[in-house]
Scaffold this motif. Sequence first.
Motif, short mmCIF file in Angstrom:
data_model
loop_
_atom_site.label_atom_id
_atom_site.label_comp_id
_atom_site.label_asym_id
_atom_site.label_seq_id
_atom_site.Cartn_x
_atom_site.Cartn_y
_atom_site.Cartn_z
N LEU A 183 3.75 -2.14 -6.03
CA LEU A 183 3.12 -2.21 -4.72
C LEU A 183 1.76 -2.91 -4.76
O LEU A 183 1.39 -3.61 -3.80
N LEU A 184 1.01 -2.71 -5.85
CA LEU A 184 -0.38 -3.15 -5.90
C LEU A 184 -0.64 -4.26 -6.89
O LEU A 184 -1.66 -4.96 -6.79
N LEU A 197 -3.79 -6.13 -3.67
CA LEU A 197 -4.79 -5.64 -2.73
C LEU A 197 -5.88 -6.70 -2.53
O LEU A 197 -6.36 -6.92 -1.40
N GLU A 253 -1.52 -3.45 6.21
CA GLU A 253 -0.95 -3.28 4.88
C GLU A 253 -2.04 -2.94 3.87
O GLU A 253 -1.86 -2.08 3.00
N TYR A 254 -3.17 -3.60 4.00
CA TYR A 254 -4.30 -3.31 3.10
C TYR A 254 -4.74 -1.86 3.22
O TYR A 254 -4.92 -1.17 2.20
N LEU A 257 -2.18 0.56 1.56
CA LEU A 257 -2.15 0.50 0.10
C LEU A 257 -3.46 0.99 -0.50
O LEU A 257 -3.47 1.62 -1.57
N LEU A 260 -3.26 4.68 -0.58
CA LEU A 260 -2.41 5.13 -1.68
C LEU A 260 -3.17 5.05 -3.01
O LEU A 260 -3.10 5.98 -3.83
#
Length: 540
Positions: A183-184, A197, A253-254, A257, A260
């Motif tokens: 994801l990142l 990110l 989205e930023y 994430l 998270l």
Amino acid sequence: MRHVGDAVVLRMLPDGTVAAREVSDGEQTTPTVVAAAELPGLVRHLEAHRPRWVWDCTTRWYPGLLRAGVRVERCWDLRLVHALLRDSPLVDGPVDRGAEAEAWDELRPVAADDAALFDDSGPSHLDPLAEWRRQRACLDAATHGGLRLLVSAESSGALVAAELTHAGLPWRADVHDAVLTGLLGPRPPHGQRPAHLEHLAGQVRDALDAPALNPDSQPALLAALRSAGLDVADTRTHTLERLDHRVVPPLLEYKGLARLLSTNGWQWSDTWVRGGRFRPEYLVAGVVTGRWASRGGGALTVPAPVRQAVVADGGHRFVVADAAQLEPRVLAGMSGDTAMAAAARAGDLYEGMVAAGAVATRAEAKLGVLGAMYGGTRGESGRMVRRLAVRYPRAFAFVEAAARAGERGEVVRTFLGRGSPAPRAELTEEAGRAWGRFTRNFVVQGTAAEWALVWLALLRNRLWRLGDDGDRAELVMFLHDEVLVHAPERLVDETVRATREAADEATRLLFGAGPTGSDIDSPVDVPLDVRVVRSWADAQ
């Protein structure tokens, strides 16, 4: 001790030794005094006779016993019960608060400490036997029999909470790392953003023509949005979603994430996962409604993406069970609304309302029910509330009465008897309406918490009877109305059965015939969604 009575009262003495006093039918023996290190052996011996262990606070005694390999079946948590009885409006008349009342009021749970067997820094001056007698006198003076069930369930919940921490939630750090990397991007050096990110941050800067923007700074982000001609009061997600601008997709989205990363990222794993287990501390009745809270790692808010890391051990499966539409169902049960209870028995309560002709769509039914429970009395929600109130008058009148009581500054209670806090100051008209919205939901959310607490207590004992010390199904997670049981494959079917039976019994205990003094004559169903999975993520 040559025999064991109905209860054994434990007290830590100033010199660090422990006094264990047997009490039976009002009679008591001379206490047995042992060194703290010898207590697990004494408890193991006496537990064979199934006494009720009476102690000041479960967090002070039970974790050490569990580390020594000792489990107890029953306890009376004086700290939790003291708070319940102090605040419950069902304890009628002038009840002696006791000379040590303020000290019991101030008693707090202790943090888990693996360095010591038992916490000996607590209030050794408090007399647990005297407090236990006072609490039983309060229960004798109660005007509703459900309070005894709540006291028992609350104390059982304290045992469950300690056992959850002791067992730990299976957690695969390698899977967690893979999820975060996917994801990142790969784990960056300390103080730097992960690659994806940083890429999103660049898109946000370009879209806002703000090359120096740090999107983690809320004031800077708000200023950049306004400089780009966007009329926004804040940077909350629901505010951003209403905007028509190319910055919205990368910014949303930023934000997701980044959240998270901060709550369940690599640093979280380094801090909270040990030996393949996530071991948070649970705080029973940590919320005024009786819901649990947690300390350490955000156990009650594990986000969906990282649940992939919750993988059962070899030869095991997770039994994941959650109660469907719990709050509206308990509202039907506690109000005795037979029509709403009938809709609940349709499986999906909201579809049951549609089938009964109360409203046209499931969305309308949900909007109206949630509006009634949370105070949404305006607009479309208010229209649905008024429409459903005609079909389900007892349920909707019940929450309205709780709201009006709150507006007057009165205390309301859950079905079993937990009292709401009183306002700290005299209410203005506006403050009264806000407090009424709180009491409206308090009676429902608090009763849902009671149902879940009874379910948890019953399930705990059923699971213990299934296996042996080396091969048991264990509760490893509890989130308000959902449980995870880590079960050996050979016990999966029995675990599923035990989970459902415990839920059915919890419903009968609360609503089947109604506790003493209740006029409930309409049992309500609380069905479970039960899934057997290898990873928690597979249950979603």
